[in-house]
Design an enzyme around this catalytic site. Sequence first.
Site, PDB file in Angstrom:
ATOM      1  CD  GLU A 127      -3.421  -0.022   6.387  1.00  0.00           C
ATOM      2  OE1 GLU A 127      -4.248  -1.069   5.988  1.00  0.00           O
ATOM      3  OE2 GLU A 127      -3.412   0.959   6.203  1.00  0.00           O
ATOM      4  CG  ASN A 169       3.536   2.247   5.656  1.00  0.00           C
ATOM      5  OD1 ASN A 169       3.968   3.389   5.998  1.00  0.00           O
ATOM      6  ND2 ASN A 169       2.280   2.054   4.707  1.00  0.00           N
ATOM      7  CG  HIS A 206      -3.548   8.278   7.011  1.00  0.00           C
ATOM      8  ND1 HIS A 206      -3.694   8.905   5.768  1.00  0.00           N
ATOM      9  CD2 HIS A 206      -3.295   7.286   6.663  1.00  0.00           C
ATOM     10  CE1 HIS A 206      -2.914   8.258   4.911  1.00  0.00           C
ATOM     11  NE2 HIS A 206      -2.822   7.016   5.405  1.00  0.00           N
ATOM     12  CD  GLU A 235      -0.073   5.336   3.452  1.00  0.00           C
ATOM     13  OE1 GLU A 235      -1.446   5.453   3.900  1.00  0.00           O
ATOM     14  OE2 GLU A 235       0.411   4.224   3.405  1.00  0.00           O
ATOM     15  CG  ASP A 237      -4.142  12.128   4.966  1.00  0.00           C
ATOM     16  OD1 ASP A 237      -4.353  11.786   6.287  1.00  0.00           O
ATOM     17  OD2 ASP A 237      -4.488  11.533   3.823  1.00  0.00           O
TER      18      ASP A 237
HETATM   19  C1  XIL Z   1      -5.794   4.200  -0.312  1.00  0.00           C
HETATM   20  C2  XIL Z   1      -5.772   5.100  -1.517  1.00  0.00           C
HETATM   21  O1  XIL Z   1      -5.583   6.482  -1.076  1.00  0.00           O
HETATM   22  C3  XIL Z   1      -7.285   4.980  -2.091  1.00  0.00           C
HETATM   23  O2  XIL Z   1      -7.297   5.624  -3.436  1.00  0.00           O
HETATM   24  C4  XIL Z   1      -7.819   3.648  -2.306  1.00  0.00           C
HETATM   25  O3  XIL Z   1      -9.020   3.426  -2.482  1.00  0.00           O
HETATM   26  C5  XIL Z   1      -7.628   2.856  -1.036  1.00  0.00           C
HETATM   27  O4  XIL Z   1      -6.158   3.070  -0.408  1.00  0.00           O
HETATM   28  N1  XIL Z   1      -2.978   3.331   3.974  1.00  0.00           N
HETATM   29  C6  XIL Z   1      -2.560   2.779   3.132  1.00  0.00           C
HETATM   30  C7  XIL Z   1      -2.846   3.262   1.679  1.00  0.00           C
HETATM   31  O5  XIL Z   1      -1.423   2.033   3.269  1.00  0.00           O
HETATM   32  O6  XIL Z   1      -2.654   2.361   0.811  1.00  0.00           O
HETATM   33  C8  XIL Z   1      -4.250   3.750   1.228  1.00  0.00           C
HETATM   34  O7  XIL Z   1      -4.189   4.160   0.097  1.00  0.00           O
HETATM   35  C9  XIL Z   1      -4.669   4.674   2.601  1.00  0.00           C
HETATM   36  C10 XIL Z   1      -4.572   3.948   3.890  1.00  0.00           C
END
Ligand code: XIL
Length: 300
Positions: A127, A169, A206, A235, A237
């Site tokens: 990020e 990422n 996401h 990741e 969702d």
């Molecule tokens: C999130 C986790 O799912 C949570 O449990 C935590 O509180 C915060 O982080 N991007 C990422 C992940 O790279 O590491 C994040 O994970 C979600 C967004």
Amino acid sequence: ESTLGAAAQQSGRYFGTAIASGKLGDSAYTTIAGREFDMVTAENEMKIDATEPNRGQFNFSAGDRVYNWAVQNGKRVRGHTLAWHNQQPGWMQQLSGSTLRQAMINHINGVMNHYKGKIYAWDVVNEAYADGNSGGRRDSNLQRTGNDWIEVAFRTARAADPAAKLCYNDYNIDNWSWAKTQGVYNMVRDFKSRGVPIDCVGLQSHFNGNSPYNSNYRTTIQSFAALGVDVQITELDIQGGSATTYANVVNDCLAVPRCTGISVWGVRDTDSWLGSGASALLFDGNGNKKAAYTAVLNAL
Ligand code: XIL
């Protein structure tokens, strides 16, 4: 095939999930995760605050719980994440300049050395690009150490564990028309042209109302792959849990040979960082397969 991991393996890919160490005692959770997935990412346990809570003192107890569960159940592991503006321990938040730069290097070495030879791919940097229309870097304490912090992280990582694939990422780099996507694309192109070691781009993916799935997602995957890196959907969702959108994501990955795997960010809706109301994952809170699950399995 009867599971996501086995179905993905038919095309040489994996299908993974985020695993939380605190849930490994929940047998409903471990039954589903153990059966369905063949790649594991620690949801929080390998992050900077978890692995180096005090400067120079590493703690791998929670990370190792996730790692050991994965390997004992025949799964590979993605490492997440080594250099990030978020979830930094307090001591690191206080640092700046060359002291922070060296702390970042020491952190990468400490964590990668512990897991040396054991990790399929590391999210080396997470990020680092800004939201919005700039296409530029996100402001952070790491960015303020100098624009070369990302390539320093990748060079450090390559030396620490040459066996691990090294990924950049990020989120909101799924839509090819977005400035953030182009910013990351230009960075990867620059790294490849100058020989900075990078092997993969992680599309967090996401998807929600503000950053929905777009049909140009396949173009994004193809474009990154054409630079000579693997693409991993890291990741996934989808708020609302649309089965059609889940199938689109899988089809887009399968259309690109260098899209090597897909991970969802949690097992059941009740495990999602978005809360169960988002209905964003493949299993409901009772562990039942959702329509999205069937759509993914059929698409794989
Ligand atoms: C999130 C986790 O799912 C949570 O449990 C935590 O509180 C915060 O982080 N991007 C990422 C992940 O790279 O590491 C994040 O994970 C979600 C967004």
